[in-house]
Design a protein around this motif. Structure first.
Motif, PDB file in Angstrom:
ATOM      1  N   UNK A 182       0.844  -1.201   0.000  1.00  0.00           N
ATOM      2  CA  UNK A 182       0.000   0.000   0.000  1.00  0.00           C
ATOM      3  C   UNK A 182       0.882   1.256   0.000  1.00  0.00           C
ATOM      4  N   UNK A 183       1.757   1.296  -1.001  1.00  0.00           N
ATOM      5  CA  UNK A 183       2.742   2.372  -1.124  1.00  0.00           C
ATOM      6  C   UNK A 183       2.049   3.720  -1.291  1.00  0.00           C
ATOM      7  N   UNK A 184       2.547   4.711  -0.593  1.00  0.00           N
ATOM      8  CA  UNK A 184       1.966   6.061  -0.648  1.00  0.00           C
ATOM      9  C   UNK A 184       2.793   7.018  -1.499  1.00  0.00           C
ATOM     10  N   UNK A 185       4.088   6.735  -1.674  1.00  0.00           N
ATOM     11  CA  UNK A 185       4.961   7.648  -2.419  1.00  0.00           C
ATOM     12  C   UNK A 185       5.960   6.854  -3.246  1.00  0.00           C
ATOM     13  N   UNK A 186       5.944   7.088  -4.550  1.00  0.00           N
ATOM     14  CA  UNK A 186       6.875   6.426  -5.464  1.00  0.00           C
ATOM     15  C   UNK A 186       7.841   7.475  -6.009  1.00  0.00           C
ATOM     16  N   UNK A 187       9.126   7.228  -5.833  1.00  0.00           N
ATOM     17  CA  UNK A 187      10.145   8.147  -6.338  1.00  0.00           C
ATOM     18  C   UNK A 187      10.601   7.654  -7.703  1.00  0.00           C
ATOM     19  N   UNK A 188      10.557   8.577  -8.701  1.00  0.00           N
ATOM     20  CA  UNK A 188      10.935   8.218 -10.068  1.00  0.00           C
ATOM     21  C   UNK A 188      11.978   9.193 -10.593  1.00  0.00           C
ATOM     22  N   UNK A 189      12.747   8.701 -11.545  1.00  0.00           N
ATOM     23  CA  UNK A 189      13.672   9.553 -12.274  1.00  0.00           C
ATOM     24  C   UNK A 189      12.988   9.938 -13.573  1.00  0.00           C
ATOM     25  N   UNK A 190      12.675  11.241 -13.729  1.00  0.00           N
ATOM     26  CA  UNK A 190      11.980  11.735 -14.909  1.00  0.00           C
ATOM     27  C   UNK A 190      12.918  12.688 -15.639  1.00  0.00           C
ATOM     28  N   UNK A 191      13.512  12.174 -16.719  1.00  0.00           N
ATOM     29  CA  UNK A 191      14.560  12.945 -17.376  1.00  0.00           C
ATOM     30  C   UNK A 191      15.758  13.035 -16.451  1.00  0.00           C
ATOM     31  N   UNK A 192      16.143  14.263 -16.127  1.00  0.00           N
ATOM     32  CA  UNK A 192      17.255  14.461 -15.197  1.00  0.00           C
ATOM     33  C   UNK A 192      16.779  14.798 -13.792  1.00  0.00           C
ATOM     34  N   UNK A 193      15.469  14.802 -13.594  1.00  0.00           N
ATOM     35  CA  UNK A 193      14.912  15.206 -12.300  1.00  0.00           C
ATOM     36  C   UNK A 193      14.389  14.003 -11.515  1.00  0.00           C
ATOM     37  N   UNK A 194      14.459  14.115 -10.196  1.00  0.00           N
ATOM     38  CA  UNK A 194      13.861  13.118  -9.307  1.00  0.00           C
ATOM     39  C   UNK A 194      12.522  13.654  -8.834  1.00  0.00           C
ATOM     40  N   UNK A 195      11.474  12.876  -9.070  1.00  0.00           N
ATOM     41  CA  UNK A 195      10.103  13.323  -8.785  1.00  0.00           C
ATOM     42  C   UNK A 195       9.406  12.309  -7.887  1.00  0.00           C
ATOM     43  N   UNK A 196       8.627  12.801  -6.933  1.00  0.00           N
ATOM     44  CA  UNK A 196       7.812  11.930  -6.079  1.00  0.00           C
ATOM     45  C   UNK A 196       6.382  11.907  -6.598  1.00  0.00           C
ATOM     46  N   UNK A 197       5.858  10.705  -6.800  1.00  0.00           N
ATOM     47  CA  UNK A 197       4.464  10.528  -7.223  1.00  0.00           C
ATOM     48  C   UNK A 197       3.680  10.029  -6.008  1.00  0.00           C
ATOM     49  N   UNK A 198       2.744  10.831  -5.537  1.00  0.00           N
ATOM     50  CA  UNK A 198       1.918  10.453  -4.391  1.00  0.00           C
ATOM     51  C   UNK A 198       0.744   9.607  -4.874  1.00  0.00           C
ATOM     52  N   UNK A 199       0.517   8.469  -4.208  1.00  0.00           N
ATOM     53  CA  UNK A 199      -0.586   7.578  -4.579  1.00  0.00           C
ATOM     54  C   UNK A 199      -1.705   7.726  -3.561  1.00  0.00           C
ATOM     55  N   UNK A 200      -2.801   8.283  -3.990  1.00  0.00           N
ATOM     56  CA  UNK A 200      -3.975   8.426  -3.124  1.00  0.00           C
ATOM     57  C   UNK A 200      -4.539   7.029  -2.851  1.00  0.00           C
ATOM     58  N   UNK A 201      -4.783   6.668  -1.585  1.00  0.00           N
ATOM     59  CA  UNK A 201      -5.346   5.345  -1.274  1.00  0.00           C
ATOM     60  C   UNK A 201      -6.646   5.039  -2.016  1.00  0.00           C
ATOM     61  N   UNK A 202      -7.349   6.069  -2.440  1.00  0.00           N
ATOM     62  CA  UNK A 202      -8.601   5.852  -3.172  1.00  0.00           C
ATOM     63  C   UNK A 202      -8.372   5.157  -4.507  1.00  0.00           C
ATOM     64  N   UNK A 203      -7.129   5.187  -5.004  1.00  0.00           N
ATOM     65  CA  UNK A 203      -6.821   4.530  -6.273  1.00  0.00           C
ATOM     66  C   UNK A 203      -6.609   3.020  -6.118  1.00  0.00           C
ATOM     67  N   UNK A 204      -6.479   2.540  -4.879  1.00  0.00           N
ATOM     68  CA  UNK A 204      -6.171   1.130  -4.661  1.00  0.00           C
ATOM     69  C   UNK A 204      -7.151   0.179  -5.362  1.00  0.00           C
TER      70      UNK A 204
END
Length: 439
Positions: A182-204
Motif C-alpha cells: 500500500x505504497x503512498x509515495x513512489x520516487x521516479x527519475x523523470x529525465x534528469x529530475x527526481x520526482x515523487x508521485x503520491x498515490x492516493x489510497x482511493x486509487x487502490x
C-alpha cells in the motif's frame, strides 16, 4: 481445447496439493497411533475405494473433484459425526491424545504444503534457473496505462524507490508490490529530475483491477503487414524501426498512437531505420487512427538477468523463495480484509484459479503456479476459522495455555459456524467469478 487443458491443469495441481495436505494430517496421526478412518481424494460418492489388509483406514477416490479429506477418529470435523463423539473416548482416538500431539496433527497439513512449495521451488531453480529484468535495467523506463497517468506517472519514468526504500529488484514485481505494501509515495527519475508521485489510497481498488497498469517501455518495430491492411502495398518490412511520423519523433508505442490520432484519415510519411539505412514510406491512416500494421517491441537494448543454480545453491534459494512468497501472500490477505481497497471483490473460485494457468502446457509455469497455490493453501488453512486447521489450532493453543479443554458441544457449534463462514466465502468467490464472466 484451451479450456479443457486449463481444467486438466487445475485438477492435477489441486489434487496434488490436497493429497499432500491430507497426507500431512494422516502421517502425523499415524505417528501418534491415532486411527484414521478414511483418506479420500475428492468427495463421495466413491468411484474407487479399498482397505488394505490389517489397516483401519479406507482409501478412496470420490467423484466430486473439489478437494479431499482425512477422517480422523474422535475428531470433530466437516463430517459432523456427532454420534461417534457421544461414545466414551477410546485410546486410539484424536480426543484421547495430549493437546501437543493434537496440535502437531492439525498443523501437519500446513507443514506439508510448505515443504511441497520448498521442494518445487528448489526443483524449478535447479532445472530452469531464474530469468527476469531488473528494475535498474529498464533503461527506457515505464509505459503507462491511463490509470497510471491519472495517478501521476509518465511514460519514461524510471522507478527508483517506494516510500523512501529501494524499489523491488525485479521489474515484474513493481505493480504488485505497490499494492501489497500500500505504497503512498513512489520516487521516479523523470529525465534528469527526481520526482515523487503520491498515490492516493482511493486509487487502490482501480489499481487492483488494472493488471497492466505499468509495463516496461520498449522501442517499437514493424512486426508484419497483414494482407487485409489498408497499407498492404506499402514498402514496410519486418524489423523496420520507427524514427518519426510526419516529422514528429516516434520511438515508443504511445508516441505512435498520439501522432496517428492527430492524423486520422490522412496520409503520413513514416521515417524508418532499415538496417543501416533510413527510408521514408508514405502510409494511410484510417479514420480510427490506425495504420493496420503489426508492431513488435525491441528488447535488444534491455539486459535480461539470468542465473543458473546447482543443487547446493538451489536448496537455500528455494527456502528463501518459499518464505518470501508466504510473506507476500499474508500481505495480500491483509488487503482483502481492508474494505478500503475493495480487494474482496478479487476473491475467486476454481474458475479464477483456472484462468491463471496457460492455454498451452508449460511445465515451468505449471510448477510455479502449483508452488504458489501450495503456499496459499497453507496460509489460508491457518486462518482462525473453526472449520479450518487454524481454528482447531487456536482452540488447542487455548487449551494448552489455560489447561481447559473446550467441550465437544462447543466444538460442534464452532465447526458449524466455521463451515457457514466458508460457505459464504465460496458464494462470494463464485459470485465474483460470475460477474467477471458476464462483464
Amino acid at each position: 481445447m484451451d479450456v479443457l487443458l486449463k481444467i486438466i491443469q487445475v485438477i492435477l495441481s489441486l489434487s496434488l496439493l490436497v493429497l499432500v495436505h491430507e497426507f500431512g494430517h494422516y502421517i502425523t496421526a499415524r505417528i501418534f497411533r491415532i486411527r484414521v478412518e478414511k483418506f479420500y481424494l475428492f468427495f463421495p460418492p466413491a468411484i474407487f475405494k479399498f482397505k488394505p489388509k490389517g489397516s483401519d483406514t479406507e482409501f478412496g477416490i470420490g467423484c466430486i473433484p473439489l478437494g479431499g479429506f482425512c477422517k480422523i477418529s474422535g475428531m470433530i470435523d466437516e463430517s459432523m459425526d456427532t454420534e461417534a463423539m457421544k461414545k466414551p473416548p477410546q485410546p486410539w482416538e484424536f480426543r484421547s491424545r495430549p493437546a501437543w500431539q493434537r496440535l502437531i496433527v492439525m498443523a501437519g497439513g500446513v507443514l506439508m504444503n510448505v515443504i511441497l512449495a520448498i521442494i518445487i521451488y528448489i526443483a524449478i531453480l535447479f532445472t530452469w534457473g531464474e530469468q527476469y529484468i531488473r528494475t535498474a535495467d529498464a533503461v527506457y523506463g515505464i509505459e503507462t496505462s491511463p490509470l497510471a497517468r491519472e495517478i501521476g506517472f509518465r511514460d519514461g519514468d524510471r522507478i527508483i524507490a517506494f516510500d523512501g526504500k529501494p524499489a523491488p529488484d525485479n521489474f515484474a514485481d513493481l505493480h504488485v508490490d505497490m499494492l501489497r505494501d500500500q505504497v503512498e509515495r513512489v520516487t521516479v527519475l523523470r529525465g534528469d529530475d527526481t520526482v515523487d508521485v503520491a498515490i492516493d489510497p482511493e486509487y487502490m481498488p482501480a489499481m487492483l483491477n488494472t493488471p497492466g497498469m505499468i509495463g516496461i517501455r520498449l522501442p517499437i518495430l514493424v512486426g508484419g503487414l497483414p494482407d487485409t491492411s489498408i497499407n498492404a502495398g506499402a514498402d514496410l518490412r519486418t524489423g523496420d524501426r520507427f524514427l518519426s511520423v510526419s516529422g514528429r519523433p516516434v520511438t515508443y508505442y504511445q508516441d505512435l498512437q498520439n501522432v496517428l490520432a492527430d492524423n486520422a484519415g490522412r496520409t503520413v510519411d513514416l521515417r524508418l531505420l532499415r538496417g543501416n539505412d533510413t527510408v521514408s514510406v508514405p502510409v494511410q491512416v484510417g479514420q480510427d487512427g490506425r495504420i493496420e500494421v503489426l508492431l513488435q517491441r525491441d528488447a535488444s537494448g534491455i539486459n535480461v538477468t539470468r542465473r543458473e543454480y546447482n543443487l547446493l545453491e538451489a536448496i537455500p534459494a528455494g527456502f528463501m523463495m518459499t518464505f518470501n512468497n508466504i510473506g507476500h501472500y499474508i500481505k495480500e490477505l491483509g488487503l482483502i480484509f481492508s474494505p478500503q481497497t475493495e480487494a474482496y471483490k478479487s476473491v475467486g473460485s476454481f474458475i479464477a484459479i483456472g484462468s491463471i494457468f496457460p492455454s498451452s502446457w508449460d511445465w515451468q509455469i505449471f510448477w510455479n503456479i502449483t508452488a504458489l497455490l501450495s503456499i496459499m493453501l497453507a496460509v489460508m488453512n491457518l486462518l482462525p476459522i473453526p472449520a479450518l486447521d487454524g481454528g482447531h489450532i487456536l482452540f488447542l493453543l487455548y487449551e494448552m495455555i489455560t489447561g481447559r479443554k473446550p467441550s465437544d458441544r462447543f466444538m460442534e457449534v464452532a465447526q458449524m459456524i466455521g463451515m457457514l463462514l466458508l460457505l459464504l466465502i465460496m458464494i462470494l468467490a463464485f459470485g465474483n467469478d460470475i460477474m467477471r464472466l458476464i462483464r
